[in-house]
Each structure stands twice: as structure tokens, then as C-alpha cells.
Motif scaffolding. Structure first.
Motif, PDB file in Angstrom:
ATOM      1  N   ASP A  95     -37.071   5.114   6.728  1.00  0.00           N
ATOM      2  CA  ASP A  95     -35.634   5.253   6.995  1.00  0.00           C
ATOM      3  C   ASP A  95     -34.823   4.210   6.231  1.00  0.00           C
ATOM      4  O   ASP A  95     -34.057   3.427   6.776  1.00  0.00           O
ATOM      5  CB  ASP A  95     -35.352   5.114   8.498  1.00  0.00           C
ATOM      6  N   ASP A  96     -35.008   4.202   4.933  1.00  0.00           N
ATOM      7  CA  ASP A  96     -34.272   3.305   4.043  1.00  0.00           C
ATOM      8  C   ASP A  96     -34.554   1.825   4.304  1.00  0.00           C
ATOM      9  O   ASP A  96     -33.811   0.970   3.864  1.00  0.00           O
ATOM     10  CB  ASP A  96     -32.759   3.546   4.154  1.00  0.00           C
ATOM     11  N   GLN A 144     -41.794   2.547   3.051  1.00  0.00           N
ATOM     12  CA  GLN A 144     -40.355   2.784   3.168  1.00  0.00           C
ATOM     13  C   GLN A 144     -40.123   3.694   4.376  1.00  0.00           C
ATOM     14  O   GLN A 144     -40.527   4.850   4.387  1.00  0.00           O
ATOM     15  CB  GLN A 144     -39.827   3.458   1.885  1.00  0.00           C
TER      16      GLN A 144
END
Lengths: 310, 77
Positions: free
Chosen positions: A267-268, A265
């Protein structure tokens, strides 16, 4: 007013006003007298006639036309039958001589109670059309949702079904370099931020130079064991990651190294990293990267598995 | 239907035609301008406006356009 009329006659005849009055009185007296028993026509004006003791006047067509010059060209217009004769004549409505429904709809006039039935039908039809449109849009959205769900499930199943492949496609590998080059610096920074390097506890599973050569074949990362790995590519598309993995598996088919896809994952955004093997120390990982630099993509980097985001 | 005839007089024909023409011409000119004309020993002429209206003729409806009508009142005021 009368004085002005007589004066106008006098001016017109170029006589005195008294003379004009005298001649006018004589004229009108004769006219009234004759109108008692006949219609008397005055040219360009109309007819005088006495009816029931009352003198009447009917203007000539010429006079009627002249006083209606501003309405010239207007003519009576036929109208469709009334929807409800009761509007003007209650007795006719009771006779049941109402026009057919089609005519009632065509004679629709807003703001009347008698047109409420056609208006209700129109509103009902409009509601039905709106309902149909709603169902159509709902169906499209549902179809799109199911398609997206199917695509997601299909992509989730790919890692389970994809196996090792010996066919490597060099051109496809080259396309991954872009991804690698873009994220190489970040990977290096990521590995630099991890304080645990060679001093990190040695785990039995991660391989080093000696253990890798003697270890039994492995094909998956053992994340709880931590250690280090070499990232070959990083992409947000799992299918693409699987393809890249298959390409490099062909290159390392005869070697001791395995390839795996590591979800992360960032940064989103979920990314899938194609990684090479698992090493017990940072130095081992870097030395392997250096040794295989001709085989690995140019932007490959070392990643600490202990400091992973996911 | 009463007999119809043009207005003629026992006076000299020239005078009769002149006074008759002047009477009709002046009265007509006034009415065309929408004015009310009071003629002594005869009555009052005026022009009234009638708005458009719907009439029913033989099960057919018609919209009559607006118009101006000449109204004559023979009452001597």
C-alpha cells in the motif's frame, strides 16, 4: 442687523429703542473722534484706533480668549526642520542650507517628491532584510534536505555493514510481536491467495525438511527461486528490521535456518520483513512454523515468495 | 504710539457707563457666538476662522493651532 443691535441695547438698558439709538450714536461719535489721535480702550472689548484714515479695532485678550474657547489648550508646536526648504521657499533650497540626512529621515512626510531619497533607502534596506531572510530560510531548507539525504544513505548502508550477532534481546523481540500480530492475518491471507502451494514446482534452492538439514549454510533469500518463507516481523524501519533479524539470528545460530530481511511494497509503503529461511513448499513452511512455534514469535506467518509485491 | 485712554463722556457718568457696558456686553456676546454685528456709525464686526498653519521663525518651524479672529470693517454700508 443694526436695528437688532440697537434693540438689544435698549432691552439691556430698559429704555426705548430710539433713546438707545440716540445714546449709542453719541457714544460712537465720541469714540471715532477720540480714536483719531489716540487708542481708545473699551473695557472687555478692545481698542479702537484710526490708522491712515481708517478706524481699526484690536480685540482685547479676554475677547480673543473667549471666542477661541473651543481651541483652548492648543499651543504652537515646534516642528523638525524641513527636509527640503524648497518646498516653501525656493531661494533657501538654493543656498544649500539643507538639514543633515538624519534629520531628513526624521522629517519624513509621505507623498512628497523631496522625500524620495530616504524612502528609496528605506525600501532598499527592506529589500536587503527580505533577501537575508530568504537566504536564511533557504539555508535551513538545504540543511534539512542534506540531513534527510544523509539519514537515507546511512540507513541504506546498514544492511551491508550489519552482521550476525549472537546477543538476543528478548524484550526487543516482544516489541516485534505487536507488528506481527497486526499483520498476521494479512500474511495468512496473502499466502492463501497464492494458488501454488505444494504443487508448485520444486526449486533446487529452497529447502525442505531433508534438504534443509543437508544443505550448505545459506544466509540470503534466493528470490528468483520462489518458494515459501516464514515471516517473523514486518516493519517500515530498516534499522529496526535489522535489529530483529540479529536477535533471532542468535536463537538460530546453531540451526540450519538463516534469517534475512525482505523488502516489500505494501500500500505505497515500503516494509521490511524479517523472514526465516526459504522453503520449497507451503507444507514444509507450515510444518517448520509449527515445529518452531515456541522459538518464533506468536504472529509469525507463511509467505509465498512467488507472489511478492516487490 | 498714540496716547491711550478709557472712553469717557461729558454726559452723566451713570448713562455713559451704562451705555458703554451695554455696547461692549452685547457686542461681545454676539461675537462669542460667531455672529456678524453691524454697529451703526461705527462698522461691522465679524469672526473668521483661521486654519492651523506652519510658520518659520528664526530657522525654527512651528505649527500654529487653528483659531478664530475678530475682524472689523469700518466701512459704512
Amino acid at each position: 442687523m443694526s436695528g437688532s443691535f440697537v434693540q438689544l441695547i435698549a432691552e439691556r438698558l430698559e429704555i426705548s429703542e430710539s433713546e438707545a439709538r440716540e445714546k449709542l450714536d453719541a457714544l460712537l461719535t465720541e469714540l471715532r473722534s477720540r480714536a483719531q489721535d489716540q487708542r481708545v480702550r473699551v473695557p472687555d472689548l478692545g481698542w479702537f484706533e484710526e490708522r491712515e484714515g481708517t478706524l481699526t479695532f484690536s480685540p482685547s485678550p479676554s475677547l480673543r480668549r473667549h471666542i477661541n474657547q473651543r481651541y483652548e489648550g492648543l499651543s504652537p508646536q515646534p516642528l523638525p526642520p524641513k527636509a527640503e526648504p524648497a518646498m516653501e521657499d525656493g531661494e533657501k533650497s538654493e543656498s544649500g542650507a539643507s538639514p543633515p540626512p538624519a534629520q531628513r529621515e526624521s522629517d519624513e512626510s509621505p507623498g512628497t517628491d523631496t522625500d524620495s531619497e530616504p524612502k528609496e533607502r528605506t525600501q532598499k534596506a527592506s529589500r536587503e532584510r527580505t533577501l537575508d531572510s530568504f537566504h536564511l530560510i533557504l539555508g535551513i531548507l538545504l540543511l534539512a534536505l542534506l540531513s534527510g539525504l544523509g539519514w537515507f544513505v546511512f540507513n541504506q548502508q546498514i544492511p551491508l555493514t550489519s552482521g550476525r550477532s549472537s546477543g538476543a534481546d528478548q524484550s526487543a523481540v516482544d516489541t516485534t510481536d505487536t507488528t506481527l500480530a497486526a499483520s498476521a492475518s494479512a500474511g495468512q491471507q496473502e499466502s492463501e491467495e497464492n494458488p501454488r502451494t505444494s504443487s508448485s514446482p520444486q526449486q533446487p534452492t529452497p529447502s525442505d525438511d531433508t534438504s534443509a538439514s543437508t544443505a550448505s549454510p545459506r544466509d540470503r533469500l534466493n528470490l528468483p527461486s520462489g518458494g515459501w518463507t516464514i515471516v517473523l516481523a514486518s516493519t517500515a524501519n530498516l534499522t529496526r528490521a535489522q535489529k530483529i533479524r540479529e536477535q533471532y539470528e542468535g536463537r538460530f545460530a546453531d540451526s540450519k535456518y538463516f534469517l534475512d530481511v525482505l523488502p516489500s511494497q505494501v500500500d505505497d509503503t515500503k516494509r521490511y520483513r524479517v523472514v526465516l529461511d526459504q522453503f520449497g513448499s507451503k507444507d514444509t513452511a507450515f510444518s517448520t512454523l509449527e515445529r518452531l512455534k515456541d522459538t518464533l514469535p506468536e504472529g509469525a506467518w507463511v509467505l509465498s515468495l512467488s507472489a511478492r509485491d516487490s | 504710539m498714540p496716547p491711550t485712554g478709557n472712553l469717557t463722556f461729558a454726559m452723566s457718568s451713570a448713562s455713559v457707563e451704562e451705555i458703554l457696558d451695554a455696547f461692549a456686553d452685547v457686542l461681545r456676546h454676539k461675537l462669542e457666538k460667531g455672529e456678524t454685528v453691524k454697529v451703526p456709525h461705527l462698522g461691522t464686526f465679524s469672526v473668521e476662522h483661521e486654519r492651523s498653519k506652519v510658520v518659520q521663525e528664526n530657522n525654527a518651524r512651528k505649527l500654529l493651532p487653528p483659531r478664530d479672529v475678530v475682524v472689523f470693517d469700518s466701512t459704512q454700508h
